[in-house]
Design a protein around this motif. Structure first.
Motif, short mmCIF file in Angstrom:
data_model
loop_
_atom_site.label_atom_id
_atom_site.label_comp_id
_atom_site.label_asym_id
_atom_site.label_seq_id
_atom_site.Cartn_x
_atom_site.Cartn_y
_atom_site.Cartn_z
N VAL A 48 0.81 -1.20 0.00
CA VAL A 48 0.00 0.00 0.00
C VAL A 48 0.85 1.26 0.00
O VAL A 48 0.51 2.26 -0.65
CB VAL A 48 -0.95 -0.01 1.21
CG1 VAL A 48 -1.61 1.35 1.41
CG2 VAL A 48 -2.02 -1.08 1.03
N LEU A 49 1.99 1.25 0.70
CA LEU A 49 2.83 2.44 0.77
C LEU A 49 3.39 2.80 -0.60
O LEU A 49 3.29 3.95 -1.04
CB LEU A 49 3.96 2.22 1.78
CG LEU A 49 4.92 3.41 1.97
CD1 LEU A 49 4.15 4.65 2.41
CD2 LEU A 49 6.03 3.06 2.98
N ALA A 50 4.00 1.82 -1.28
CA ALA A 50 4.55 2.08 -2.61
C ALA A 50 3.44 2.46 -3.59
O ALA A 50 3.59 3.38 -4.40
CB ALA A 50 5.31 0.86 -3.11
N GLY A 51 2.31 1.76 -3.51
CA GLY A 51 1.19 2.09 -4.39
C GLY A 51 0.61 3.46 -4.10
O GLY A 51 0.30 4.23 -5.03
N GLY A 52 0.49 3.80 -2.82
CA GLY A 52 -0.05 5.10 -2.46
C GLY A 52 0.85 6.24 -2.90
O GLY A 52 0.38 7.27 -3.40
N LEU A 53 2.16 6.08 -2.73
CA LEU A 53 3.10 7.13 -3.16
C LEU A 53 3.08 7.30 -4.67
O LEU A 53 3.19 8.41 -5.18
CB LEU A 53 4.51 6.78 -2.67
CG LEU A 53 4.73 6.85 -1.16
CD1 LEU A 53 6.13 6.36 -0.80
CD2 LEU A 53 4.51 8.26 -0.63
N THR A 54 2.93 6.20 -5.39
CA THR A 54 2.83 6.29 -6.85
C THR A 54 1.57 7.04 -7.25
O THR A 54 1.60 7.89 -8.16
CB THR A 54 2.81 4.88 -7.46
OG1 THR A 54 4.00 4.18 -7.08
CG2 THR A 54 2.73 4.94 -8.98
N LEU A 55 0.47 6.77 -6.57
CA LEU A 55 -0.78 7.48 -6.88
C LEU A 55 -0.70 8.96 -6.50
O LEU A 55 -1.32 9.80 -7.15
CB LEU A 55 -1.95 6.82 -6.15
CG LEU A 55 -2.34 5.43 -6.65
CD1 LEU A 55 -3.50 4.88 -5.83
CD2 LEU A 55 -2.71 5.46 -8.12
N VAL A 56 0.08 9.27 -5.46
CA VAL A 56 0.27 10.68 -5.09
C VAL A 56 0.91 11.44 -6.26
O VAL A 56 0.46 12.54 -6.63
CB VAL A 56 1.15 10.80 -3.83
CG1 VAL A 56 1.66 12.23 -3.65
CG2 VAL A 56 0.37 10.37 -2.60
N VAL A 57 1.93 10.85 -6.84
CA VAL A 57 2.59 11.49 -7.99
C VAL A 57 1.62 11.61 -9.16
O VAL A 57 1.63 12.60 -9.90
CB VAL A 57 3.84 10.69 -8.40
CG1 VAL A 57 4.50 11.31 -9.63
CG2 VAL A 57 4.83 10.61 -7.25
N MET A 58 0.76 10.63 -9.32
CA MET A 58 -0.15 10.59 -10.46
C MET A 58 -1.29 11.60 -10.33
O MET A 58 -1.70 12.22 -11.33
CB MET A 58 -0.72 9.18 -10.63
CG MET A 58 -1.48 8.95 -11.91
SD MET A 58 -1.87 7.22 -12.18
CE MET A 58 -3.10 6.98 -10.90
N ILE A 59 -1.83 11.79 -9.13
CA ILE A 59 -2.99 12.67 -8.97
C ILE A 59 -2.62 14.07 -8.50
O ILE A 59 -3.50 14.94 -8.47
CB ILE A 59 -4.02 12.05 -8.00
CG1 ILE A 59 -3.43 11.93 -6.58
CG2 ILE A 59 -4.50 10.71 -8.50
CD1 ILE A 59 -4.40 11.38 -5.56
#
Length: 284
Positions: A140-151
């Motif tokens: 979740v941490l890696a996925g969440g940080l990736t989504l932060v960059v995306m949105i």
């Protein structure tokens, strides 16, 4: 100009355009109702308490999506907690404080460019940077940080446009009454721009809920029930990833439609909640 003063040819042209516009609006609404209705028709019969409250088990030959629901909520919470202060803060700086217009133009161009990049590229970059370079585990941490960059670009641009709609007379009036810059932004500008900020949040949450390509590389395929802390660095599939797994790899089409139904209901609940929060903030 009133319609009765138009020539017969212009009146016919005007009526034709009205018919075309009404037809396009009706077609759009009909397609939306058809898609939602079909998904509900296929998915609702297979939604059960066992599906919603358990995890999948090969031993018991059962399917449950509770871990996927929780993983989706974990990623929404983590991403929004990080991206909201960053995005809104960046938009406030660019709109209210930045004096170098050339730098602002470059940043705006960069954010607009980022919004058009396919999500799978964000997934690849997130895997290379957060997992391989920073040493984070798939979760979740890696996925969440990736989504932060995306949105982040979406939050920045929507907030910027909302701040720009606040009349300058509001700012000038607050400053004339002795308010400081930050006090003016906090008490005058932000309350009048809250609608745009809420809209940006809704768009961001919608993209998080519907994202799968980027999370395949960063959050993983795990269908095991974990608490929030454990899920941060454990393979954790969200609802969209689970939908892909059940539809493509397991051939469980009925379960995939059930997950799609839950995704739509979850998005509706989140959007309604965001609107209610936005109205309360604006009143306050």
């Amino acid at each position: 100009m009133e319609s009765h003063t138009l020539s017969p040819r212009r009146q016919l042209y005007d009526k034709g355009l009205r018919v075309v516009l009404y037809f396009c609006g009706f077609l759009t609404c009909a397609l939306l109702v058809l898609i939602i209705g079909y998904i509900f028709y296929r998915g609702v019969p297979f939604i059960s308490w066992e599906l919603l409250s358990t995890q999948s088990s090969y031993i018991n030959d059962t399917i449950g999506i509770l871990p996927n629901i929780l993983n989706t909520l974990y990623i929404i919470l983590l991403s929004m907690v990080i991206v909201l202060p960053l995005g809104v803060g960046a938009a406030i700086y660019l709109t209210e404080y930045a004096t170098n217009r050339r730098l602002v133009a470059v940043i705006e161009f960069a954010t607009e460019t980022l919004t058009g990049i396919p999500s799978i590229i964000f997934g690849l970059v997130g895997m290379l940077f957060f997992i391989q370079m920073m040493g984070l585990k798939t979760g979740v941490l890696a996925g969440g940080l990736t989504l932060v960059v995306m949105i982040l670009p979406t939050i920045v641009r929507t907030t910027q446009e909302s701040l720009k709609t606040v009349p300058d007379s509001y700012r000038e009036g607050a400053l004339a009454m002795g308010a400081g810059k930050w006090h003016m932004v906090r008490t005058v500008v932000l309350p009048n721009a809250v609608d745009g900020i809420v809209t940006g949040c809704i768009l961001a949450v919608g993209r998080i809920v519907g994202e799968s390509a980027a999370l395949l590389y960063t959050a993983g395929f795990g269908l095991v029930l974990n608490n929030f802390v454990t899920a941060l660095e454990s393979s954790s599939a969200t609802l969209t990833v689970a939908l892909y797994v059940y539809a493509s790899e397991r051939g469980e089409t009925d379960i995939a439609f059930a997950i799609a139904t839950i995704l739509m209901l979850l998005t509706l609940v989140i959007n309604l909640s965001a609107n209610l929060v936005g109205r309360k903030l604006k009143k306050n």
